[in-house]
Scaffold this motif. Structure first.
Motif, PDB file in Angstrom:
ATOM      1  N   SER A   4       0.852  -1.179   0.000  1.00  0.00           N
ATOM      2  CA  SER A   4       0.000   0.000   0.000  1.00  0.00           C
ATOM      3  C   SER A   4       0.894   1.236   0.000  1.00  0.00           C
ATOM      4  CB  SER A   4      -0.921   0.019   1.231  1.00  0.00           C
ATOM      5  OG  SER A   4      -0.148   0.054   2.422  1.00  0.00           O
ATOM      6  N   ILE A   5       0.262   2.370  -0.226  1.00  0.00           N
ATOM      7  CA  ILE A   5       0.944   3.660  -0.086  1.00  0.00           C
ATOM      8  C   ILE A   5       0.292   4.379   1.077  1.00  0.00           C
ATOM      9  CG2 ILE A   5       1.449   5.883  -1.148  1.00  0.00           C
ATOM     10  CD1 ILE A   5       1.322   4.472  -3.879  1.00  0.00           C
ATOM     11  N   GLY A   6       1.090   4.733   2.075  1.00  0.00           N
ATOM     12  CA  GLY A   6       0.608   5.508   3.208  1.00  0.00           C
ATOM     13  C   GLY A   6       1.057   6.948   3.079  1.00  0.00           C
ATOM     14  N   ILE A   7       0.131   7.867   3.299  1.00  0.00           N
ATOM     15  CA  ILE A   7       0.413   9.305   3.159  1.00  0.00           C
ATOM     16  C   ILE A   7       0.016  10.003   4.456  1.00  0.00           C
ATOM     17  CG2 ILE A   7      -0.163  11.425   1.910  1.00  0.00           C
ATOM     18  CD1 ILE A   7      -0.781   9.564  -0.519  1.00  0.00           C
ATOM     19  N   ASP A   8       0.886  10.856   4.948  1.00  0.00           N
ATOM     20  CA  ASP A   8       0.635  11.623   6.172  1.00  0.00           C
ATOM     21  C   ASP A   8       0.743  13.100   5.835  1.00  0.00           C
ATOM     22  OD1 ASP A   8       0.240  12.184   8.897  1.00  0.00           O
ATOM     23  OD2 ASP A   8       2.402  12.271   9.245  1.00  0.00           O
ATOM     24  N   ILE A   9      -0.377  13.803   5.971  1.00  0.00           N
ATOM     25  CA  ILE A   9      -0.423  15.228   5.644  1.00  0.00           C
ATOM     26  C   ILE A   9      -0.196  16.025   6.919  1.00  0.00           C
ATOM     27  CG2 ILE A   9      -1.859  17.107   4.769  1.00  0.00           C
ATOM     28  CD1 ILE A   9      -3.306  15.062   3.045  1.00  0.00           C
ATOM     29  N   GLY A  10       0.870  16.781   6.962  1.00  0.00           N
ATOM     30  CA  GLY A  10       1.164  17.615   8.118  1.00  0.00           C
ATOM     31  C   GLY A  10       1.183  19.080   7.753  1.00  0.00           C
ATOM     32  N   GLY A  11       1.233  19.926   8.782  1.00  0.00           N
ATOM     33  CA  GLY A  11       1.275  21.354   8.521  1.00  0.00           C
ATOM     34  C   GLY A  11       2.596  21.804   7.943  1.00  0.00           C
ATOM     35  N   THR A  12       3.663  21.021   8.163  1.00  0.00           N
ATOM     36  CA  THR A  12       4.982  21.374   7.651  1.00  0.00           C
ATOM     37  C   THR A  12       5.403  20.493   6.491  1.00  0.00           C
ATOM     38  OG1 THR A  12       5.622  22.106   9.871  1.00  0.00           O
ATOM     39  CG2 THR A  12       7.397  21.698   8.293  1.00  0.00           C
ATOM     40  N   ASN A  13       5.162  19.180   6.599  1.00  0.00           N
ATOM     41  CA  ASN A  13       5.614  18.227   5.585  1.00  0.00           C
ATOM     42  C   ASN A  13       4.490  17.299   5.132  1.00  0.00           C
ATOM     43  OD1 ASN A  13       8.568  18.814   5.548  1.00  0.00           O
ATOM     44  ND2 ASN A  13       8.437  18.185   7.681  1.00  0.00           N
ATOM     45  N   LEU A  14       4.621  16.857   3.909  1.00  0.00           N
ATOM     46  CA  LEU A  14       3.792  15.774   3.362  1.00  0.00           C
ATOM     47  C   LEU A  14       4.706  14.556   3.244  1.00  0.00           C
ATOM     48  CD1 LEU A  14       2.137  17.732   0.391  1.00  0.00           C
ATOM     49  CD2 LEU A  14       1.223  17.446   2.704  1.00  0.00           C
TER      50      LEU A  14
END
Length: 484
Positions: A4-14
């Motif tokens: 799978s592809i896991g993505i974490d969206i943050g205020g500073t980094n993707l």
């Protein structure tokens, strides 16, 4: 095994990573985040294209703010607001893969329960300290959602007259104890923006009163929020994750818990910035199996994972009777240590106690090898005294076998009762098992033996009538499957 592809969206980094079915990060990339939702979507799409391969079965995305995971809808955001973007649908159109969307802290807690500091705990509160403050709550290893968005711990009020928060209220802990808030505390103290949290700790250690004041201003509201969460939810554990989780844990020394009623162990999360992408990837694989995508890896309704009922107890504790009763009720396969080991003892003609232990270790490994070959989604009952081997060995076996949820049945009786049971069956056991000389050791073991406490636990006193109906009902609740 699909990836799978896991993505974490943050205020500073993707952050994005290619994730295996056991939560291993195979590849990773990172891009800068942005306040523009269309730009964020474009960058996510580019990262997905870089990881695209036939083995990738699904995509999981952790999003800050309020998310209705069942509907895959972003309801609001803080520093990155994706409420105006049909994130799941548009990314599915771009990638041609199913997409799971959930709150970023929920994703992180899923990963910590599966692979990190949350292993072995059923009820957990997690704060993620970064640009903002996220939150997630697990009860019986299941993410709590309320109507849709429970767990917004960053919006616990710690100062009713405090600063206005992005949520529209005043004095949320996010306004006082996030990374952004730490920058404000530093600026108000007259220090430059280049002063880091590590430098503050160093200054404090050297006796700098100003540094201590900044750390206290940052930590005390967080302590208040933790105490509130503990009072309301009574968890086993509070985890502090995110980029500043370890620093926040250290800073809490400046703000110790005072109320004796509201005490709970507080620990830093173990997976750091990787937790979000790992949890997102694991949830994506769960959703890809046709299960509602909101359900987290350790929850009771995870479709692809193998699940094990660990019927645990020392010799003669009655676990074999309990195991057979559960198997009859639930229709799940039963693997018992003695069932694997005894045929070898019979064929080989027994051996000394050391040989018996060696054969026990091999049989233990064989059980988990068999479980690892079972179809995805299999529920299996394992009958063993799990205390005879190191805990880490069990965790390694579970990981290799793809077991991502366990429930424990703890069987016990007083040592004198176990001694009588053991003595009565001495003549029925193959040569190689310990004889009567083992009984004093067994009595002592009964005094100090403890359950694993790895996930949900059901206690069975085998000197009393065993209520298999109650056990079966409990298993259906915590494992989330009906009997065959």
């Amino acid at each position: 095994m699909p990836l799978s592809i896991g993505i974490d969206i943050g205020g500073t980094n993707l952050r994005a990573a290619r994730i295996s079915g056991t939560g291993e990060i195979l590849d990773r990339i990172s891009e800068k985040s942005a306040p523009d939702p269309e730009l964020v979507l474009s960058r996510i799409a580019d990262m997905v294209r870089r990881f695209e391969s036939p083995e990738v079965a699904a995509i999981g995305i952790g999003v800050p703010g309020r998310v209705d995971a069942r509907l895959r809808t972003v309801l609001s955001g803080g520093y990155v607001n994706l409420a105006s973007v049909s994130l799941a649908e548009r990314l599915e159109d771009i990638a041609g893969k199913p997409v799971v969307v959930d709150n970023d802290c929920n994703m992180a807690l899923v990963a910590e329960m599966a692979l990190g500091a949350g292993r072995g705990h059923g009820n957990i509160v997690m704060f993620t300290i970064g640009t903002g403050i996220g939150g997630a709550v697990a009860q019986n290893r299941q993410i709590m959602r309320g109507r849709a968005t429970a767990g917004q711990l960053g919006h616990i009020t710690v100062d009713v007259n405090g600063e206005t928060c992005a949520c529209g209220r005043r004095g949320c802990v996010e306004t006082t104890s996030s990374g952004t808030a730490l920058g404000r505390h530093i600026a108000r103290a007259g220090l430059g923006p280049d002063v880091s949290i590590d430098q503050l700790f160093d200054r404090d250690a050297a006796g700098d009163i100003q540094a201590l004041g900044i750390l206290e201003a940052w930590a005390r509201p967080l302590r208040a929020a933790i105490d509130t969460a503990v009072a309301v939810l009574d968890p086993d554990l509070v985890l502090l994750g995110g980029g500043l989780g370890r620093a926040a844990h250290r800073a809490l020394a400046c703000a110790p818990a005072l109320a004796p009623w509201y005490q709970c162990k507080v620990e830093p999360a173990q997976l750091g910035d990787d937790a979000g992408v790992i949890g997102a990837g694991l949830q994506a694989l769960a959703g890809e199996a046709g299960i509602a995508p909101a359900l987290p890896l350790p929850s009771v309704q995870f479709g692809r994972a193998r699940r094990a009922v660990l019927v645990n107890g020392i010799p003669a504790s009655g676990k074999s009777t309990v195991s057979r009763g559960i198997a009859d009720r639930m229709g799940w396969p039963l693997l018992a240590l003695d069932t694997v080991k005894n045929p070898f003892l019979e064929v080989l003609g027994g051996g000394d106690r050391e040989f018996n232990r060696t054969l026990g270790r091999a049989s233990y490994q064989a059980i988990w090898s068999v479980v690892g070959e079972a179809p995805a989604g299999t529920n299996v009952i394992v009958d063993a005294w799990f205390g005879f081997q190191p805990r880490q060995l069990l965790e390694d076996h579970l990981r290799k076998a793809g077991v991502q949820q366990t429930a424990e049945i703890w069987c016990h009786a007083p040592g004198e009762v176990l001694a009588e049971r053991y003595r009565a069956r001495l003549g029925q056991r193959p040569a190689g098992h310990p004889g009567a000389a083992y009984i004093p050791e067994l009595i002592e073991l009964a005094r100090r033996a403890e359950p694993l406490r790895r996930g949900p636990l059901f206690d069975v006193d085998t000197t009393k009538p065993i209520d298999f109906g109650a056990i079966a009902e409990w298993l259906r609740a915590v494992i989330g499957a009906s009997s065959a």
